[in-house]
Structure formats: C-alpha cells, structure tokens
Design a protein around this motif. Structure first.
Motif, PDB file in Angstrom:
ATOM      1  N   ILE A 112       1.224   2.215 -30.680  1.00 18.77           N
ATOM      2  CA  ILE A 112       0.170   2.821 -29.872  1.00 18.77           C
ATOM      3  C   ILE A 112      -1.128   2.774 -30.667  1.00 18.77           C
ATOM      4  CG2 ILE A 112       1.763   4.313 -28.594  1.00 18.77           C
ATOM      5  CD1 ILE A 112       0.765   6.672 -30.325  1.00 18.77           C
ATOM      6  N   TYR A 113      -2.246   2.963 -29.970  1.00 16.64           N
ATOM      7  CA  TYR A 113      -3.571   2.945 -30.587  1.00 16.64           C
ATOM      8  C   TYR A 113      -4.251   4.273 -30.283  1.00 16.64           C
ATOM      9  CZ  TYR A 113      -2.580  -1.983 -30.978  1.00 16.64           C
ATOM     10  OH  TYR A 113      -1.990  -3.177 -31.298  1.00 16.64           O
ATOM     11  N   ILE A 114      -4.689   4.944 -31.347  1.00 23.36           N
ATOM     12  CA  ILE A 114      -5.272   6.283 -31.224  1.00 23.36           C
ATOM     13  C   ILE A 114      -6.756   6.211 -31.558  1.00 23.36           C
ATOM     14  CG2 ILE A 114      -5.155   8.663 -32.044  1.00 23.36           C
ATOM     15  CD1 ILE A 114      -2.242   7.894 -33.033  1.00 23.36           C
ATOM     16  N   ARG A 115      -7.595   6.696 -30.654  1.00 19.79           N
ATOM     17  CA  ARG A 115      -9.049   6.658 -30.850  1.00 19.79           C
ATOM     18  C   ARG A 115      -9.507   7.834 -31.705  1.00 19.79           C
ATOM     19  NH1 ARG A 115     -13.434   4.844 -26.681  1.00 19.79           N
ATOM     20  NH2 ARG A 115     -15.304   5.476 -27.774  1.00 19.79           N
ATOM     21  N   ASP A 116     -10.416   7.550 -32.630  1.00 20.53           N
ATOM     22  CA  ASP A 116     -11.047   8.578 -33.462  1.00 20.53           C
ATOM     23  C   ASP A 116     -10.016   9.537 -34.064  1.00 20.53           C
ATOM     24  OD1 ASP A 116     -13.524   7.438 -32.779  1.00 20.53           O
ATOM     25  OD2 ASP A 116     -13.745   8.762 -31.049  1.00 20.53           O
ATOM     26  N   LEU A 117      -9.044   8.971 -34.754  1.00 20.70           N
ATOM     27  CA  LEU A 117      -7.953   9.752 -35.321  1.00 20.70           C
ATOM     28  C   LEU A 117      -8.447  10.721 -36.385  1.00 20.70           C
ATOM     29  CD1 LEU A 117      -4.906  10.251 -35.497  1.00 20.70           C
ATOM     30  CD2 LEU A 117      -4.816   8.441 -37.232  1.00 20.70           C
ATOM     31  N   GLU A 118      -8.060  11.963 -36.242  1.00 24.93           N
ATOM     32  CA  GLU A 118      -8.405  13.007 -37.205  1.00 24.93           C
ATOM     33  C   GLU A 118      -7.379  13.026 -38.339  1.00 24.93           C
ATOM     34  OE1 GLU A 118     -11.047  15.109 -37.132  1.00 24.93           O
ATOM     35  OE2 GLU A 118     -11.801  14.088 -35.356  1.00 24.93           O
ATOM     36  N   PRO A 119      -7.821  13.251 -39.569  1.00 26.54           N
ATOM     37  CA  PRO A 119      -6.879  13.356 -40.686  1.00 26.54           C
ATOM     38  C   PRO A 119      -5.825  14.436 -40.425  1.00 26.54           C
ATOM     39  CG  PRO A 119      -9.123  13.208 -41.512  1.00 26.54           C
ATOM     40  CD  PRO A 119      -9.222  13.378 -40.016  1.00 26.54           C
ATOM     41  N   ALA A 172      -8.472  -0.744 -36.022  1.00 24.91           N
ATOM     42  CA  ALA A 172      -7.991  -1.675 -35.006  1.00 24.91           C
ATOM     43  C   ALA A 172      -8.952  -1.686 -33.818  1.00 24.91           C
ATOM     44  CB  ALA A 172      -6.592  -1.264 -34.545  1.00 24.91           C
ATOM     45  N   PHE A 173      -9.175  -2.838 -33.242  1.00 26.67           N
ATOM     46  CA  PHE A 173      -9.998  -2.979 -32.043  1.00 26.67           C
ATOM     47  C   PHE A 173     -11.351  -2.278 -32.166  1.00 26.67           C
ATOM     48  CE2 PHE A 173      -5.818  -3.935 -30.324  1.00 26.67           C
ATOM     49  CZ  PHE A 173      -6.101  -5.071 -29.589  1.00 26.67           C
ATOM     50  N   GLY A 174     -12.198  -2.780 -33.012  1.00 22.33           N
ATOM     51  CA  GLY A 174     -13.562  -2.288 -33.083  1.00 22.33           C
ATOM     52  C   GLY A 174     -13.742  -1.050 -33.925  1.00 22.33           C
ATOM     53  N   LYS A 175     -12.847  -0.772 -34.814  1.00 23.52           N
ATOM     54  CA  LYS A 175     -12.960   0.277 -35.822  1.00 23.52           C
ATOM     55  C   LYS A 175     -12.711   1.699 -35.330  1.00 23.52           C
ATOM     56  CE  LYS A 175     -14.186  -2.817 -38.809  1.00 23.52           C
ATOM     57  NZ  LYS A 175     -13.093  -3.602 -39.284  1.00 23.52           N
ATOM     58  N   ARG A 176     -12.742   1.968 -34.048  1.00 24.63           N
ATOM     59  CA  ARG A 176     -12.569   3.345 -33.581  1.00 24.63           C
ATOM     60  C   ARG A 176     -11.112   3.718 -33.357  1.00 24.63           C
ATOM     61  NH1 ARG A 176     -16.910   5.743 -29.706  1.00 24.63           N
ATOM     62  NH2 ARG A 176     -15.952   7.581 -30.599  1.00 24.63           N
ATOM     63  N   LEU A 215      -4.338   1.549 -16.067  1.00 26.55           N
ATOM     64  CA  LEU A 215      -4.285   0.215 -16.648  1.00 26.55           C
ATOM     65  C   LEU A 215      -5.701  -0.336 -16.671  1.00 26.55           C
ATOM     66  CD1 LEU A 215      -1.105  -1.505 -15.133  1.00 26.55           C
ATOM     67  CD2 LEU A 215      -1.615  -1.126 -17.554  1.00 26.55           C
ATOM     68  N   VAL A 216      -6.181  -0.701 -17.843  1.00 27.82           N
ATOM     69  CA  VAL A 216      -7.567  -1.148 -17.997  1.00 27.82           C
ATOM     70  C   VAL A 216      -7.627  -2.360 -18.920  1.00 27.82           C
ATOM     71  CG1 VAL A 216      -8.500   1.178 -17.670  1.00 27.82           C
ATOM     72  CG2 VAL A 216      -8.001   0.383 -19.981  1.00 27.82           C
ATOM     73  N   ALA A 217      -8.729  -3.126 -18.826  1.00 32.46           N
ATOM     74  CA  ALA A 217      -9.013  -4.142 -19.828  1.00 32.46           C
ATOM     75  C   ALA A 217      -9.453  -3.396 -21.076  1.00 32.46           C
ATOM     76  CB  ALA A 217     -10.118  -5.078 -19.338  1.00 32.46           C
ATOM     77  N   TRP A 218      -9.149  -3.935 -22.255  1.00 33.91           N
ATOM     78  CA  TRP A 218      -9.448  -3.177 -23.482  1.00 33.91           C
ATOM     79  C   TRP A 218     -10.921  -2.801 -23.574  1.00 33.91           C
ATOM     80  CZ3 TRP A 218      -6.086  -1.135 -26.993  1.00 33.91           C
ATOM     81  CH2 TRP A 218      -6.684  -0.465 -28.065  1.00 33.91           C
ATOM     82  N   ASN A 219     -11.825  -3.740 -23.298  1.00 32.83           N
ATOM     83  CA  ASN A 219     -13.266  -3.444 -23.472  1.00 32.83           C
ATOM     84  C   ASN A 219     -13.789  -2.692 -22.317  1.00 32.83           C
ATOM     85  OD1 ASN A 219     -13.330  -4.657 -25.951  1.00 32.83           O
ATOM     86  ND2 ASN A 219     -13.666  -6.658 -25.057  1.00 32.83           N
TER      87      ASN A 219
END
Length: 124
Positions: free
Chosen positions: A6-13, A57-61, A120-124
């Motif tokens: 999975i990909y998590i946006r703006d992951l907090e420590p 991953a995918f644009g740093k975020r 369901l979305v396109a990544w960008n």
C-alpha cells in the motif's frame, strides 16, 4: 507467501508501528524517522512477517509499505489499505490487484481511500 503493498500519503513518524501493533504480534519496527528505508519484522499466526517502508514513492509524498508473510491479517491490498486508512486517517492507495510486473502503468487505476471514500482513480 502473501505480499501486500500500500502507499501512504504524508506518513507521520511512528504511525505505522502504532497501527500494526494492534494487528501483528512481536512487532519490531522503528519508524520514528520515516526519511529512509525501514525494515522490520513481526509474527502473525505463528509465522514470521517482513515489513518494509520505502519513503519517496510516487512524487515524494507517499511511502510504500510492503508486508510479506505466510499468513497476514488481510486477504488483499485493498483490505490492508482499508485497515490503514481507518487507523492513520490519511490518504492510502493500492493497486486494484490485476497489475503485474511489466504491465504498462499509464492507464493504471488505483484505489484511493480518503475522506471522500474509496474510488478507482488514475494516480496523478
């Protein structure tokens, strides 16, 4: 061997270890600094589980989270993403499950889970 990603946006420590502590046994994951690759381990159903976080991953975020084991608490990337979204309260994305290494990703749709729901979305 099951392999979930999975990909998590703006992951907090510390967020992933707090979430997984309630899902896996004997968790060993130091995610206090999420700026570099982190490897950890746990146990589920008596079997060893490998955990790896890949930041940027995918644009740093987004941070990619890969969980591998003979048995896991979730049956699919989407089940794992749902659990993560409930616990982390940040956008989580995952593959719909039909992508294979070598397939084109231009038209690839991803599950996006956030405050708007599951889409369901396109990544960008």
């Amino acid at each position: 061997m099951q392999d979930l990603e999975i990909y998590i946006r703006d992951l907090e420590p510390g967020a992933v270890s707090r979430w997984l502590k309630g899902q896996l046994d004997e968790l060993q994951l130091d995610d206090a600094d999420v700026g570099s690759v982190i490897k950890g381990a746990a146990v589920y159903g008596g079997a060893r589980v490998r955990i790896t976080l890949y930041p940027g991953a995918f644009g740093k975020r987004f941070t990619s989270l890969v969980i591998e084991g003979g048995a896991l608490p979730w049956n699919s990337d989407l089940d794992c993403a749902r659990s993560a979204w409930r616990a982390l309260d940040t956008e989580v994305r995952c593959s719909p499950g039909d992508w294979k290494e070598g397939d084109s990703v231009e038209d690839e749709k991803w599950w996006r889970l956030d405050h708007r729901g599951e889409q369901l979305v396109a990544w960008n």
